[in-house]
Design a protein around this motif. Structure first.
Motif, PDB file in Angstrom:
ATOM      1  N   THR A   1       0.833  -1.208   0.000  1.00  0.00           N
ATOM      2  CA  THR A   1       0.000   0.000   0.000  1.00  0.00           C
ATOM      3  C   THR A   1       0.861   1.249   0.000  1.00  0.00           C
ATOM      4  N   GLY A   2       2.043   1.167  -0.631  1.00  0.00           N
ATOM      5  CA  GLY A   2       2.892   2.334  -0.755  1.00  0.00           C
ATOM      6  C   GLY A   2       3.474   2.813   0.558  1.00  0.00           C
ATOM      7  N   GLY A   3       3.741   1.901   1.468  1.00  0.00           N
ATOM      8  CA  GLY A   3       4.362   2.264   2.736  1.00  0.00           C
ATOM      9  C   GLY A   3       3.407   2.750   3.794  1.00  0.00           C
ATOM     10  N   VAL A   4       2.129   2.714   3.496  1.00  0.00           N
ATOM     11  CA  VAL A   4       1.155   3.103   4.528  1.00  0.00           C
ATOM     12  C   VAL A   4       0.711   1.838   5.276  1.00  0.00           C
ATOM     13  N   PRO A   5       1.005   1.755   6.562  1.00  0.00           N
ATOM     14  CA  PRO A   5       0.662   0.519   7.288  1.00  0.00           C
ATOM     15  C   PRO A   5      -0.834   0.422   7.561  1.00  0.00           C
ATOM     16  N   LEU A   6      -1.586  -0.057   6.585  1.00  0.00           N
ATOM     17  CA  LEU A   6      -3.043  -0.126   6.748  1.00  0.00           C
ATOM     18  C   LEU A   6      -3.444  -1.249   7.682  1.00  0.00           C
ATOM     19  N   THR A   7      -2.779  -2.386   7.534  1.00  0.00           N
ATOM     20  CA  THR A   7      -3.085  -3.479   8.458  1.00  0.00           C
ATOM     21  C   THR A   7      -1.897  -3.727   9.356  1.00  0.00           C
ATOM     22  N   THR A   8      -2.172  -3.923  10.610  1.00  0.00           N
ATOM     23  CA  THR A   8      -1.094  -4.201  11.554  1.00  0.00           C
ATOM     24  C   THR A   8      -1.058  -5.686  11.855  1.00  0.00           C
ATOM     25  N   HIS A   9       0.130  -6.191  12.102  1.00  0.00           N
ATOM     26  CA  HIS A   9       0.276  -7.603  12.471  1.00  0.00           C
ATOM     27  C   HIS A   9       0.800  -7.685  13.889  1.00  0.00           C
ATOM     28  N   HIS A  10       0.338  -8.728  14.576  1.00  0.00           N
ATOM     29  CA  HIS A  10       0.723  -8.863  15.981  1.00  0.00           C
ATOM     30  C   HIS A  10       1.368 -10.203  16.227  1.00  0.00           C
ATOM     31  N   ARG A  11       2.229 -10.229  17.227  1.00  0.00           N
ATOM     32  CA  ARG A  11       2.813 -11.489  17.661  1.00  0.00           C
ATOM     33  C   ARG A  11       1.767 -12.263  18.458  1.00  0.00           C
ATOM     34  N   PRO A  12       1.692 -13.559  18.269  1.00  0.00           N
ATOM     35  CA  PRO A  12       0.727 -14.325  19.076  1.00  0.00           C
ATOM     36  C   PRO A  12       1.177 -14.436  20.535  1.00  0.00           C
ATOM     37  N   LYS A  13       0.232 -14.537  21.401  1.00  0.00           N
ATOM     38  CA  LYS A  13       0.553 -14.748  22.820  1.00  0.00           C
ATOM     39  C   LYS A  13       0.707 -16.233  23.078  1.00  0.00           C
ATOM     40  N   ARG A  14       1.577 -16.588  23.977  1.00  0.00           N
ATOM     41  CA  ARG A  14       1.714 -17.997  24.337  1.00  0.00           C
ATOM     42  C   ARG A  14       0.584 -18.378  25.299  1.00  0.00           C
ATOM     43  N   PRO A  15      -0.153 -19.429  24.976  1.00  0.00           N
ATOM     44  CA  PRO A  15      -1.171 -19.858  25.941  1.00  0.00           C
ATOM     45  C   PRO A  15      -0.501 -20.571  27.112  1.00  0.00           C
ATOM     46  N   HIS A  16      -1.005 -20.379  28.310  1.00  0.00           N
ATOM     47  CA  HIS A  16      -0.433 -21.155  29.409  1.00  0.00           C
ATOM     48  C   HIS A  16      -1.413 -22.245  29.787  1.00  0.00           C
ATOM     49  N   ARG A  17      -0.873 -23.392  30.066  1.00  0.00           N
ATOM     50  CA  ARG A  17      -1.724 -24.554  30.300  1.00  0.00           C
ATOM     51  C   ARG A  17      -1.449 -25.142  31.671  1.00  0.00           C
ATOM     52  N   THR A  18      -2.451 -25.792  32.204  1.00  0.00           N
ATOM     53  CA  THR A  18      -2.283 -26.393  33.524  1.00  0.00           C
ATOM     54  C   THR A  18      -2.529 -27.888  33.462  1.00  0.00           C
ATOM     55  N   ASP A  19      -1.991 -28.569  34.465  1.00  0.00           N
ATOM     56  CA  ASP A  19      -2.321 -29.981  34.640  1.00  0.00           C
ATOM     57  C   ASP A  19      -3.662 -30.068  35.330  1.00  0.00           C
ATOM     58  N   LEU A  20      -4.388 -31.120  35.046  1.00  0.00           N
ATOM     59  CA  LEU A  20      -5.658 -31.316  35.728  1.00  0.00           C
ATOM     60  C   LEU A  20      -5.616 -32.649  36.460  1.00  0.00           C
TER      61      LEU A  20
END
Lengths: 454, 289
Positions: free
Chosen positions: A267-286
């Motif tokens: 888009t000619g250097g205009v950041p129309l869409t932003t990208h994000h880093r995914p978050k790490r899910p944290h998991r537990t034992d059950l």
């Protein structure tokens, strides 16, 4: 009753049976009925269903209420003219013999129309209970089925079907299904007659059962249990889908500058869409600790099944069953295992959890703490399933307190209504002071709870 | 204003001519959806012909099918409309200095730079249109809100252009596998139809109509096995689509009789879980493979 009254009464009855039918939907139903011909009852049923029922599990309830408000026929109908209740000693009457012959023929042929007519006749002849006091219904499906006893026709029916070239197992299955269908028809017809006498409101209040996901585990009949078991896997899948979706929604982490800049070139250097880093899910034992004594066995099996079906939401799941001794059953739940097999192997191993055969929470908790000291750690969530009825034995409250203290979270699921907690030998209130206790009586509540903890 | 079907019987006949065998309830609901001009929400297990129904309505009525395939993360820009940014940028660059800002501004928000997506296209069409919103349960809650406006009033508001109202209401079919409960508001605006596995007779007819080259005897045997499989507690019960696949497989293998060995050999076409296959083999007492 005028048509409008019937419509209003029908909608009211659906509401009181737990369907949420709004005023606008009622109006939709009327405009739908304007567009169709009324000559066929099934057309009316389908038009109502299309506008009022918005959830398939409610369909059974809807059909039951519909049959009561829009009965198939009145009294014994045209075909049943001259039908009178059998007189004299009814169990041996020639009427009964003749009737059973006709029923056997109809069952053998699988003729739906004949079966329906016979069901009407069965209630008319053998289900009448005249002369009962006011307030008691004068028709009974139970009485008619007792006299007609379609189950005794099973053997004959199976023989007949074998003659038609079906194999043994297939014949058994077909026979069972047809007899079951006939039983349902008789029950439906008795409801219809009672509704005719007493008004439909009375019958819907008394006979309409809740939908399968709102049915109490402890009140479930054998056939209900099978239906519930069928629900478990779809339920788990629905929950899993919802969980991933919600995790996705929350996953948006910090801005990923490189990807955003790269994407902005288009888009000619205009950041129309932003990208994000995914978050790490944290998991537990059950860790699941499950009372499997007779009174709560159904509940325990469902909960264990559901928890294991949701294995992916946890990093590890361990399950222990107890009555007065503790046994680990985690290995019964292999990934991709068959529901029926797991249930069988579970019920096989339940007997091992009982040393003396009486529920003893105190001993079970103590044994658990002794034998599996490594099971509960700071990363694990502890889930206790049971009604807390411990036969007045020692409760080992400090042991549970210690377990709950070591775990990251702890919950107790109780299949009893809260008003029974703490009555009789129930120690639910005392355990509840240590571990938060949650009422969990049906599939819907179970689904909500499991969703809540993950 | 078109009438889609004259009567429930007409709906059944014309859908059959379009290659879709309905039962009474389906035909009636399809007729009502057309007659009341309400969207139709079709739910049911995968592979029982929900999407097929929409296609058949389009074929039966000679209408164009506009399809919006829903997925997680579907947004307004993909469902409704979007401005063609790249073209707009080009336009601005091309204009250079000899045009005033307001002229350029008026210029870049016109039809030319509008990319219509399925929902808007369906509403703007003058010819008969069937709008299929497929797997609506896969979307996020926000998209449902978007659908609400479109489905109840059949209009879309574009700030720069004004409100676009449908000149001819499309026949809307929404399909869902019920993996998520849709909001009351959406359900409220729709007619509801639950498609389930058909009875043996209708399934035989469907398989025969889809795979006419298969022997009648084999079709009967096939449907019999499929019905028995559905009675077992399987993770994924075979659907109509799978019975049809199976019928095609049998034609390809030139099978004249569906015996146990053939069932065992081709079970993978209908059952897609290893544990289901084992269970079926045990219950149907198939010879060990």
């Amino acid at each position: 009753m005028s048509l409008l009254d019937t419509h209003i009464g029908f909608v009211e009855a659906l509401r009181s049976a737990g369907l949420s039918v709004s005023l606008a939907e009622g109006l939709d139903a009327i405009s739908a009925l304007e567009k169709v011909h009324w000559h066929d009852r099934e057309t009316v049923r389908a038009a109502y269903a299309a506008t009022l029922v918005k959830r398939q599990p409610q369909r059974v309830t809807f059909d039951a209420v519909f049959d009561i408000y829009f009965p198939r026929l009145i009294g014994s109908g045209v075909a049943g003219d001259g039908l009178e209740p059998a007189v004299g000693p009814q169990d041996t009457g020639p009427d009964l013999e003749r009737f059973r012959e006709a029923l056997a023929d109809a069952l053998a042929a699988g003729d739906q129309q004949a079966l329906q007519d016979l069901a009407v006749e069965a209630v008319a002849r053998f289900g009448a209970m005249p002369g009962r006091g006011p307030g008691l219904s004068s028709w009974s499906a139970y009485t008619s089925l007792q006299r007609v006893s379609p189950a005794e026709l099973m053997d004959r029916l199976v023989q007949g079907l074998l003659g038609q070239g079906l194999d043994d197992e297939q014949a058994q299955r077909t026979a069972g299904r047809r007899v079951g269908d006939f039983t349902r028809l008789v029950e439906g017809d008795a409801r219809r007659r009672i509704a005719e006498e007493k008004g439909p409101e009375h019958v819907t209040d008394v006979t309409v059962r809740p939908t399968i996901d709102r049915l109490d585990f402890t009140a479930a009949r054998r056939s209900d249990l099978e239906e519930m078991r069928r629900e478990i896997y779809p339920l788990a899948r629905r929950l899993a889908a919802r969980l991933t979706k919600e995790q996705h929604a929350r996953r948006r982490g910090p801005l990923d500058v490189r990807r955003t800049v790269r994407a902005s070139i288009a888009t000619g250097g205009v950041p129309l869409t932003t990208h994000h880093r995914p978050k790490r899910p944290h998991r537990t034992d059950l860790v699941v600790l499950c009372d499997v004594s007779g009174s709560v066995a159904n509940f325990a099996q469902f909960t264990l099944m559901l928890v294991f079906a949701l294995r992916e939401a946890f990093s590890g799941v361990r399950a222990f069953t107890f009555v007065d001794d503790v046994v680990e059953v985690s290995d019964s739940f292999r990934p991709g295992a068959d529901v029926v097999e797991v249930m069988e192997s579970l019920s096989g191993r339940i007997s091992q959890a009982a040393l003396w055969g009486r529920t003893n929470y105190g001993r079970a908790l103590t044994r658990f703490a002794e034998e599996h000291p490594d099971a509960v750690g700071p990363r694990s969530s502890l889930l206790v399933l049971g009604d807390g009825r411990s036969n007045y034995s020692d409760l080992a409250l400090p042991v549970l307190g210690d377990l709950a203290g070591r775990a990251r979270h702890a919950w107790w699921l109780n299949p009893e209504h809260p008003r029974h907690w703490g009555t009789g030998d129930s120690a639910a209130d005392r355990y509840g002071e240590i571990v938060p206790m949650v009422e969990c009586r049906n599939l819907a509540q179970l689904g909500e709870f499991v969703h809540g903890i993950v | 204003m078109t009438t889609w079907f004259e009567s429930p019987d007409d709906a059944a006949t014309r859908l059959r001519e379009a290659g879709y065998l309905t039962d009474d309830a389906t035909a009636l609901t399809a007729y009502l959806a057309g007659a009341l001009e309400k969207p139709l929400l079709v739910e049911g297990p995968a592979g029982v012909g929900k999407t097929e129904l929409a296609k058949a309505v389009a074929r039966a009525a000679g209408a164009e099918l506009v399809r919006l395939q829903c997925y997680e993360g579907l947004d307004e820009a993909r469902a409704l409309y979007e401005w063609n940014y790249k073209k707009q940028l080009l336009r601005i660059q091309a204009a250079g200095g000899d045009q005033s800002w307001s002229e350029t501004h008026d210029d870049i928000f016109t039809e030319e730079f509008l990319l219509t997506r399925p929902l808007l296209s369906a509403i703007r069409r003058d010819e008969p249109t069937v709008l299929l919103v497929d797997e609506v349960d896969k979307t996020d809650i926000e998209v449902e809100g978007l659908l609400l406006e479109v489905l109840s009033d059949f209009q879309v508001t574009i700030p720069e252009l004004g409100t676009v109202t449908a000149t001819r209401r499309p026949f809307v079919v929404l399909t869902s596998n019920a993996s998520r409960e849709l909001s009351e508001a959406v359900k409220r605006r729709c007619l509801f139809l639950h498609l389930d596995y058909p009875d043996a007779e209708r399934e035989r007819a469907i398989v025969t109509s889809q795979v006419p080259r298969l022997d009648d005897k084999v079709v009967a045997q096939l449907v019999d096995v499929v019905v028995r499989l559905r009675e077992l507690e399987l993770k994924k019960a075979p659907s109509i689509a799978e019975s049809v696949d199976w019928a095609r497989t049998l034609v390809a293998l030139q099978v004249g009789d569906l015996d146990e060995a053939t069932v065992a050999r081709t079970l993978g076409v209908v059952l897609k879980h290893a544990s289901d296959q084992q269970r079926a083999a045990r219950e149907l007492k198939l010879a060990a493979r």
